[in-house]
Design a protein around this motif. Sequence first.
Motif, PDB file in Angstrom:
ATOM      1  N   THR A 139       0.981  -1.190  -0.154  1.00  0.00           N
ATOM      2  CA  THR A 139       0.116   0.111  -0.059  1.00  0.00           C
ATOM      3  C   THR A 139       0.961   1.232   0.095  1.00  0.00           C
ATOM      4  OG1 THR A 139      -0.206   0.487   2.369  1.00  0.00           O
ATOM      5  CG2 THR A 139      -1.496  -1.172   1.717  1.00  0.00           C
ATOM      6  N   PRO A 140       0.441   2.496  -0.190  1.00  0.00           N
ATOM      7  CA  PRO A 140       1.315   3.756   0.118  1.00  0.00           C
ATOM      8  C   PRO A 140       1.824   3.675   1.253  1.00  0.00           C
ATOM      9  CG  PRO A 140      -0.865   4.020  -0.920  1.00  0.00           C
ATOM     10  CD  PRO A 140      -1.069   2.655  -0.421  1.00  0.00           C
ATOM     11  N   LYS A 141       1.507   3.084   2.173  1.00  0.00           N
ATOM     12  CA  LYS A 141       2.155   3.108   3.627  1.00  0.00           C
ATOM     13  C   LYS A 141       3.186   2.314   3.766  1.00  0.00           C
ATOM     14  CE  LYS A 141      -1.106   5.659   5.904  1.00  0.00           C
ATOM     15  NZ  LYS A 141      -2.140   6.053   7.132  1.00  0.00           N
ATOM     16  N   THR A 142       3.497   1.255   2.755  1.00  0.00           N
ATOM     17  CA  THR A 142       4.298   0.116   3.217  1.00  0.00           C
ATOM     18  C   THR A 142       5.717   0.763   3.438  1.00  0.00           C
ATOM     19  OG1 THR A 142       2.943  -1.235   1.629  1.00  0.00           O
ATOM     20  CG2 THR A 142       5.296  -2.051   2.172  1.00  0.00           C
ATOM     21  N   LYS A 143       6.463   0.362   4.620  1.00  0.00           N
ATOM     22  CA  LYS A 143       7.755   0.981   4.704  1.00  0.00           C
ATOM     23  C   LYS A 143       8.853  -0.076   4.417  1.00  0.00           C
ATOM     24  CE  LYS A 143      10.255   4.573   6.096  1.00  0.00           C
ATOM     25  NZ  LYS A 143       9.982   5.346   7.268  1.00  0.00           N
TER      26      LYS A 143
END
Length: 388
Positions: free
Chosen positions: A159-163
């Motif tokens: 997702t856009p939040k995958t770190k």
Amino acid sequence: MLSHRIQKILPSATLAINARAIELKKQGVDILKFGTGEPDFDTPDNIKNAAKRALDEGFTKYTATTGMPELKEAVCQKFRRDNQIECDISNVMISNGGKQALYNCFMAILNPGDEVIIPSPYWVSYSDMVAVCDGICRFVDTTGNNFKLTAEMVKKAITPKTKALILNSPSNPTGAVIEKKEIQKIGELALKHNFYVISDEVYECFLYDGKEMFSIGSISELKDLVFTVNAVSKTYAMTGWRIGYIAGPKDVIKAMGNLQGHSTSNPCSIAQKAALEALNGPQNSVTMMAEEFRKRRDYVYTEMNKIPGFKLQKPEGAFYAFPDVTNCYKSDITDSFKFAEFLMEKARVAVVPGGAFGKEGDRFIRFSYASSMKDIELGIERIKGALQ
Ligand SMILES: Cc1ncc(COP(=O)(O)O)c(C=O)c1O
């Protein structure tokens, strides 16, 4: 008045099982322990002698916070030699076991709400470490593919939040090994979506059936995104010495060093000397242990599949068997925790419930075969007896 952060984490299930087994043993109950994840071998003599020399020579003071330079250099050589990972000492730090290296890493990269993809079933501490660092775990169920993570599974979880993504191959608790081509494709995803990959390779020396280690850190395009974590704990039967190490991007390694400087400072100076000998000295003890674990793996694979209700995939690495035991669940035994309790009480055998490794693991139990062949034989007999 506990912090919200600390209330997110639970005691380690594996340590809890071990503590219960020790308690029963103290009460005189003859328990066989297959719960802990540590080799039953002694630390090799050359390593113990290096520690004795360190003591005799008065090597008992603080070292550099992130480890003595000779040890960091030995780690770089090891990574170049065994894993084809290019690094210098500014990319490397030494910690109190692989655990602290991982913890420092999460502390250094995670902001509240950042997501970490964790293939499940997973080693117990990953989720708690991520949680205490205010990260969010995104579990990826691998049970349908013999516990083997694929790039396709990772892709669906991005997702856009995958770190970050955690890789652990060979895996604790399943013994599965991720295919090289999948690791390469996962590397492409990391580049495209710009997330870190934390590759926990503490079981790299215990691979069977001709399987070869492939470290994602060897892909040069990924040098700013990959952390490779390892330790002398399992490879050299040194779990109590507490030396782990990590290689990764300089800026993060530096930040991790700052954290270590304000928490534990350097790992034990004597243990660092021992680890230096472990990495630079003869490696025949590792070959011997790996061969012994392979024999036990073969035995466990054959014999466990004869236990009514047990279904075991052949573990390809590490020293754990992770059989599906759902066919043993009936009446009041409805999950892996109750089944492990049943085995403890009725078979006097300590194993870890698979549910401790994530909800996807609840169909399984983890049986560590880092125990003597005699105990393994007896343990399997006892399980068969209790199930009858
Ligand atoms: C997958 C995995 N990573 C890391 C560790 C931590 O090892 P250490 O004892 O060096 O902290 C363990 C120990 O059980 C492990 O199983």
